[in-house]
Design an enzyme around this catalytic site. Structure first.
Site, PDB file in Angstrom:
ATOM      1  N   GLU A  17     -15.985  -5.059  -1.344  1.00 30.87           N
ATOM      2  CA  GLU A  17     -14.644  -4.644  -0.350  1.00 30.87           C
ATOM      3  C   GLU A  17     -16.159  -3.840  -0.008  1.00 30.87           C
ATOM      4  OE1 GLU A  17     -11.096  -3.209  -0.794  1.00 30.87           O
ATOM      5  OE2 GLU A  17     -11.745  -1.348  -1.805  1.00 30.87           O
ATOM      6  N   GLU A  47      -7.783  -3.202  -9.588  1.00 32.60           N
ATOM      7  CA  GLU A  47      -9.079  -3.114  -9.153  1.00 32.60           C
ATOM      8  C   GLU A  47      -9.851  -1.880 -10.141  1.00 32.60           C
ATOM      9  OE1 GLU A  47     -11.320  -2.073  -4.960  1.00 32.60           O
ATOM     10  OE2 GLU A  47      -9.062  -0.940  -5.811  1.00 32.60           O
ATOM     11  N   GLU A  71      -6.797   0.913  -6.596  1.00 31.95           N
ATOM     12  CA  GLU A  71      -6.984   2.213  -7.235  1.00 31.95           C
ATOM     13  C   GLU A  71      -5.796   2.596  -8.213  1.00 31.95           C
ATOM     14  OE1 GLU A  71      -8.083   0.819  -3.719  1.00 31.95           O
ATOM     15  OE2 GLU A  71      -5.632   1.454  -3.816  1.00 31.95           O
ATOM     16  N   GLU A 105       1.114  -1.224  -0.595  1.00 29.36           N
ATOM     17  CA  GLU A 105       0.050   0.079   0.006  1.00 29.36           C
ATOM     18  C   GLU A 105       0.888   1.471   0.351  1.00 29.36           C
ATOM     19  OE1 GLU A 105      -1.947   2.356  -0.601  1.00 29.36           O
ATOM     20  OE2 GLU A 105      -3.389   0.746  -0.460  1.00 29.36           O
TER      21      GLU A 105
END
Length: 706
Positions: free
Chosen positions: A507, A501, A483, A414
């Protein structure tokens, strides 16, 4: 392996005519035809037909440059040529074993009639299911370094079509779809994820349907060194005009280029049959062949992970409940653990055991590395270093344990959108992965981008995603980007870029209003046109308050359990997650068998039935096997469908295992009801499907004795 047949027919090469008098040029393949013409003001235009139906009325082409000497017009046509290409190629992985790339190409050469007399080429490729075109800037003394201020591309539609759209947010694709007429497009009352969109600006891929049954999809292909394409909707004339994502300077600049160069392809897929849109390989064919010389290390796979338990408030990403943490100088061993950190050694071993027992290839672990305590929302530069584990995550022990079980661990990076920080640390992070036997990474870009002012979908970030695909490939690492900008077929060029994604995934059901039942019937017509999505299907515990009644009250996934199975077929990805917790699957091992069986790489795909926003039924043939898998999903409406199994090998009998909605099932009141039945079938069999509201059916078809 590639087989090709190439015909080149030169037409009017070197021809010089003025923009006002040039005769229209036409190219055609099948029912699709494109006409190029010069408007009276010297502006280039194009129009598209499907048989006798108008797809696009004459629409403007051109670009504005920052120096005021761009290609908006007037221009003159100085030459053109056409050629035909017909070739086949085999993807490293995909929905089909072999892809045909057949098109007519028309190239027009344009020039400014007055100084500086710059040249511009527009290349059109006409396929049997649509068109692609791009701007090319030849090497020339009067155009070297230049800045694109605006692109003037238009898509002028002939009527007020039904549209499936999300807001043109420069920083997020994570919206539910609105279904309206073009005249009703307005995102003013839609809550923005990161940046508020202009009310009539939408993203591509944009899916449209005309009243006379024409299906049109507008997107782009091969997005490299250029910002993403958005569309401004004229709600009165139904014209669409291009809107490029700007950079951080505040000057309105969109792209910084150096000739020779070209833009991405603008794509228009068209058919009078909805399944043809889903079957199209137009976007993929407009991308360059793979840059990788050796690809045997790229392995499509299924995985589980320490992930969903954080979303349902059963565990946390962070190790300690503190704030104001600095990456450098913090003694992590002295922090008091919060007691519910998910990425601890014992818990990860539990997932490894589950994956090994049930034949899943890898385990994703999120929250393993230091820095999660105060990362979100602070626009911090130094958040993660991607090599330092929390005290309760033993890297060496887990490496050895996973290897002993024949399971891989999947890395998670991340970045918190501190992209400059990530780029500084990528080499060290990938060395760390290699040292500890990780060969796949999931990257994330949550938050506002650093460099501050850049956008997720701008040129700077587009180049970062491509650099990351190349850098991971150089290190024999597969990558799944979250993202990120929405895909444009670049997985052909970088087949290690397994998935992204770039849309509203499963989610959102855990911590928002969720995804409505129609959502998964729209995604294949929109987001998935550009490439695979890591949607994270397979949620069995539909009512989420069972995990944490206090924090999950009233939250649920808006599908039935068997629709979650069907998504493994209808939402294509070579990287599929069994997203729920092991204990949820162990309660329903009979249904979990479908997840164990269903492949992630295919030799053939048939779209049996489809209508955007309503239903999709897809059949796929496993790679290298005579096994077929069918997924059928619906929106909030119950449906009956009959599907013919004429795609099966004639004369061969199969055992069909049918995972169907149970009696009284529905996504809202009774989502967990399912039934499993078996029957012998062959290519002459017709199966009747009964889909519950928000439901679905999954079928495996395996050969048995003749």
């Amino acid at each position: 392996m590639k087989k090709s047949f190439l015909v080149v027919l030169l037409l009017s090469t070197g021809l010089r005519v003025s923009g006002q008098t040039a005769a229209p040029l036409t190219a055609r393949l099948g029912q699709v035809s494109l006409t190029f013409a010069m408007a009276s003001g010297g502006q280039p235009t194009y129009a598209v037909q499907f048989g006798s139906q108008t797809v696009l009325k004459p629409s403007r082409l051109g670009l504005a440059l920052a120096d005021g000497q761009g290609f908006e017009g007037p221009l003159e046509l100085v030459g053109s040529e056409t050629k035909e290409v017909d070739e086949t190629w085999q993807p490293v992985w995909g929905e089909v074993k072999t892809i045909r790339n057949h098109y007519q190409q028309l190239t027009v050469h344009l020039r400014q009639p007055a100084a500086p007399s710059r040249q511009l080429d527009i290349v059109f490729r006409i396929f049997a299911d649509g068109v692609g075109f791009r701007y090319e800037f030849p090497a020339q003394p009067t155009l070297q370094y230049f800045t694109v201020q605006d692109e003037k591309t238009e898509f002028n539609l002939p009527a007020n079509h039904k549209a499936f759209w999300i807001p043109g947010d420069y920083d997020s694709n994570e919206y539910t779809y609105s279904t309206t007429r073009l005249s009703e497009v307005n995102s003013a009352n839609i809550e923005a994820i990161q940046l508020k969109s202009a009310p009539q600006r939408v993203q591509t891929p944009l899916m449209l349907k005309s009243d006379d049954g024409l299906y049109i999809n507008i997107h782009e292909a091969a997005l490299v060194n250029y910002p993403a394409l958005m569309l401004n909707v004229d709600t009165k004339t139904f014209g669409l005009s291009s809107q490029l994502v700007p950079d951080a300077t505040g000057t309105g600049a969109k792209a910084y280029l150096q000739a020779p160069e070209h833009t991405p392809w603008r794509t228009v897929i068209v058919s009078n049959k909805a399944p043809d849109v889903l079957a199209s390989k137009l976007v993929l064919n407009l991308n360059e062949p793979t840059k990788l010389t050796e690809t045997s290390w790229i392995q499509p796979q299924k995985f589980v992970g320490v992930w969903w338990e954080m979303h349902v408030n059963k565990a946390s990403w962070n190790y300690a409940d503190v704030s104001n943490i600095k990456l450098a100088g913090t003694d992590w061993s002295k922090l008091t653990p919060n007691g519910h950190h998910g990425a601890n050694t014992a818990n990860v071993k539990r997932y490894i055991d589950f994956a090994a027992k049930y034949g899943l290839q890898s385990v994703l672990v999120e929250g393993w590395n230091v820095g999660w305590e105060d990362w979100a929302g602070n626009w911090k530069e130094e958040v993660f270093d991607f090599v330092t584990p929390y005290p309760d995550f033993n890297v060496q022990e887990l490496q050895q344990y996973a290897q002993s079980k024949g399971v891989k661990l999947m890395m998670h990076h991340e970045t918190s959108s501190s992209v400059t920080n990530y780029e500084r640390r990528q080499d060290a992070a990938y060395r760390f992965m290699q040292e500890h036997n990780y060969d796949a990474v999931k990257t994330g870009y949550v938050g506002r981008i650093i460099p501050r002012g850049e956008h997720h979908d701008g040129q700077w970030m587009v180049n970062h995603y491509v650099r990351t695909a190349q850098k991971t490939a150089d290190n024999h690492i597969m990558v799944d980007m979250h993202e990120s900008v929405r895909p444009t077929g670049l997985h052909r060029t970088y087949p290690n870029w397994l998935a992204s994604e770039a849309a509203r995934g499963n989610e959102f059901n855990a911590w928002s209003s969720g995804n409505p039942p129609e959502h998964e019937t729209i995604l294949p017509f929109t987001r998935l046109i550009g490439g695979p999505m890591d949607y994270t299907p397979g949620i069995f515990q539909i009512k989420l308050d069972d995990w944490n009644p206090q924090r999950n009250q009233g939250k649920q996934v808006h599908t039935t359990l068997t629709k979650q199975l069907a998504l493994y077929v209808t939402l294509y990805s070579p990287l599929q997650m069994a997203a729920d917790l092991p204990e949820a699957y162990e309660k329903h091992l009979d249904a979990f068998q479908f997840i164990r069986d269903v492949p992630v790489d295919w030799d053939d795909t048939r779209i049996l039935l489809a209508e955007p926003g309503e239903f999709i039924t897809t059949a796929r043939k496993a790679k290298g096997k005579d096994e077929w898998y069918v997924g059928s999903i619906t929106d909030e409406n119950a449906r009956q469908q009959q599907i013919k199994l004429d795609f099966l090998t004639p004369g061969q009998r199969y055992e069909a295992t049918i995972y169907a909605d149970g009696k009284g099932a529905s996504w809202d009141k009774n989502p967990g009801a399912y039934q499993i039945r078996k029957q012998k079938v062959d290519s002459k069999t017709t199966i009747k499907l009964q889909l519950a509201p928000g439901g679905g059916t999954a079928i495996s078809l395996k050969p048995v004795g003749k």
